[in-house]
Design a protein around this motif. Sequence first.
Motif, PDB file in Angstrom:
ATOM      1  N   ARG A 233       0.729  -1.203  -0.070  1.00  0.00           N
ATOM      2  CA  ARG A 233       0.064  -0.175   0.096  1.00  0.00           C
ATOM      3  C   ARG A 233       0.983   1.343   0.141  1.00  0.00           C
ATOM      4  O   ARG A 233       0.474   2.278  -0.703  1.00  0.00           O
ATOM      5  N   GLN A 234       1.871   1.273   0.829  1.00  0.00           N
ATOM      6  CA  GLN A 234       2.973   2.316   0.975  1.00  0.00           C
ATOM      7  C   GLN A 234       3.406   2.662  -0.565  1.00  0.00           C
ATOM      8  O   GLN A 234       3.622   3.661  -0.965  1.00  0.00           O
ATOM      9  N   SER A 237       0.781   3.542  -3.423  1.00  0.00           N
ATOM     10  CA  SER A 237       0.208   5.288  -2.961  1.00  0.00           C
ATOM     11  C   SER A 237       1.500   6.074  -3.191  1.00  0.00           C
ATOM     12  O   SER A 237       1.097   7.017  -3.959  1.00  0.00           O
ATOM     13  N   GLY A 241       0.806   9.015  -6.150  1.00  0.00           N
ATOM     14  CA  GLY A 241       0.834  10.493  -5.808  1.00  0.00           C
ATOM     15  C   GLY A 241       2.127  11.185  -6.114  1.00  0.00           C
ATOM     16  O   GLY A 241       2.007  12.525  -6.085  1.00  0.00           O
ATOM     17  N   ALA A 259      -9.866   8.823  -4.685  1.00  0.00           N
ATOM     18  CA  ALA A 259      -8.537   8.294  -4.159  1.00  0.00           C
ATOM     19  C   ALA A 259      -7.317   9.195  -4.585  1.00  0.00           C
ATOM     20  O   ALA A 259      -6.301   9.377  -3.880  1.00  0.00           O
ATOM     21  N   ILE A 263      -4.802  11.318  -2.386  1.00  0.00           N
ATOM     22  CA  ILE A 263      -3.207  11.032  -2.138  1.00  0.00           C
ATOM     23  C   ILE A 263      -2.390  11.942  -2.677  1.00  0.00           C
ATOM     24  O   ILE A 263      -1.322  12.266  -2.288  1.00  0.00           O
ATOM     25  N   TRP A 267       0.374  14.055  -0.562  1.00  0.00           N
ATOM     26  CA  TRP A 267       1.820  14.170  -1.066  1.00  0.00           C
ATOM     27  C   TRP A 267       2.350  15.681  -0.746  1.00  0.00           C
ATOM     28  O   TRP A 267       3.429  16.023  -0.573  1.00  0.00           O
ATOM     29  N   THR A 272       3.296  10.559   4.159  1.00  0.00           N
ATOM     30  CA  THR A 272       3.157   9.205   3.548  1.00  0.00           C
ATOM     31  C   THR A 272       2.045   8.373   4.241  1.00  0.00           C
ATOM     32  O   THR A 272       1.430   7.714   3.320  1.00  0.00           O
ATOM     33  N   MET A 275      -1.202   9.272   2.762  1.00  0.00           N
ATOM     34  CA  MET A 275      -1.168   8.805   1.120  1.00  0.00           C
ATOM     35  C   MET A 275      -1.653   7.415   1.145  1.00  0.00           C
ATOM     36  O   MET A 275      -2.500   6.972   0.541  1.00  0.00           O
ATOM     37  N   ALA A 276      -1.013   6.388   2.180  1.00  0.00           N
ATOM     38  CA  ALA A 276      -1.055   5.102   2.060  1.00  0.00           C
ATOM     39  C   ALA A 276      -2.661   4.987   2.584  1.00  0.00           C
ATOM     40  O   ALA A 276      -3.503   4.088   1.991  1.00  0.00           O
ATOM     41  N   LEU A 279      -5.369   4.982  -0.221  1.00  0.00           N
ATOM     42  CA  LEU A 279      -5.707   3.977  -1.242  1.00  0.00           C
ATOM     43  C   LEU A 279      -6.634   3.077  -0.865  1.00  0.00           C
ATOM     44  O   LEU A 279      -6.419   2.222   0.356  1.00  0.00           O
TER      45      LEU A 279
END
Length: 335
Positions: A233-234, A237, A241, A259, A263, A267, A272, A275-276, A279
């Motif tokens: 996921r990290q 994303s 982004g 989404a 994201i 950013w 971060t 961001m994750a 998602l």
Amino acid sequence: MTFDAALDGTLMLSDHSTIDEAVAQAGRYEDHGFERVSMGEVTGWNIVPVLTAIGRETGIGISNDVFSPPSRSPAMLAQTALTLHEASDGDYRMGLGPSSPALVERWHSGEFEPALRRTRETIDIVRAVYEGGKVSYDGDVYELGGMGYDRQVPDDPPAIDLATLGPKAVEMTGRFADGWVPQLFTADGLRDRLEDLERGADLGDRSVDDVRVAPLVRTFAHEDGDHARSMARQMVSFLVGAYGPFYGNSVAEQGYPEAVEEIRAAWEEKDTAAMAAALPDEALEALAAAGTPEEVREHYRKLAAIDGVDAVRCAFVAGMSQDDKETTMATLAEL
């Protein structure tokens, strides 16, 4: 569901402190039955010596993801391709792509636009070099003539793969390239773009069956599926982004505009974690192969079952340990 496709692998060179380590990882892919190995070139190593070492010291096919024309002239790209072809005993495929405005303009001091036209003309020039003799070209972006490649060109010069995303770019791929390496596509999104690829092949009076389609998939197999999904996921994303506008635009067009907007906003704050979190689970599941070994194999089987897919390219997730990579390669070797 069977798996009727080749397996390609991808090296994350930032994980390796020496070229010998990268060669060893390529050898591990080979040991697990992968057909090819590729790597990207951003602002780290010049990957040509790395690919040369792999081509000389292993038996696995080599590719790259991707050379952008502003980083090397079209003539130099042709020279590079022919040299790597020799180094790999004829088993090199050259990856080209428009890259991103940030990399082209802020690192290579070039101009990003006209990105597609530049890519198309680069293919023309590389193929002209492949034909031998003097090269003469008068295009909108490039003009050259009066010189030629001064070694014998093999009868089977390197194939040219394109990493493209949008409809026109994928149509161009079908019309002029030998392969397509898409990234961050859902199964439905990939099917839609394969229609663009087929239209391009028709325009070029070619068969789409002659274009090797190898979607690149962020992959992490772990007995703790939630752990694998959290790390993937990290990575996904971040690609959506922060990694230029095009991945995000593509993911938005595949059904996740809200989404992507969230994201990108995170950013801007360099958050971060946010961001994750932005998602959706559904998007992660569709865009990446992350979870238990069987969940990962099922994702690969579904991609391989799509008409037109010839290979699936495994790309690791940032932060994976060597044991994680070994587990993931072994998982895919069971397909």
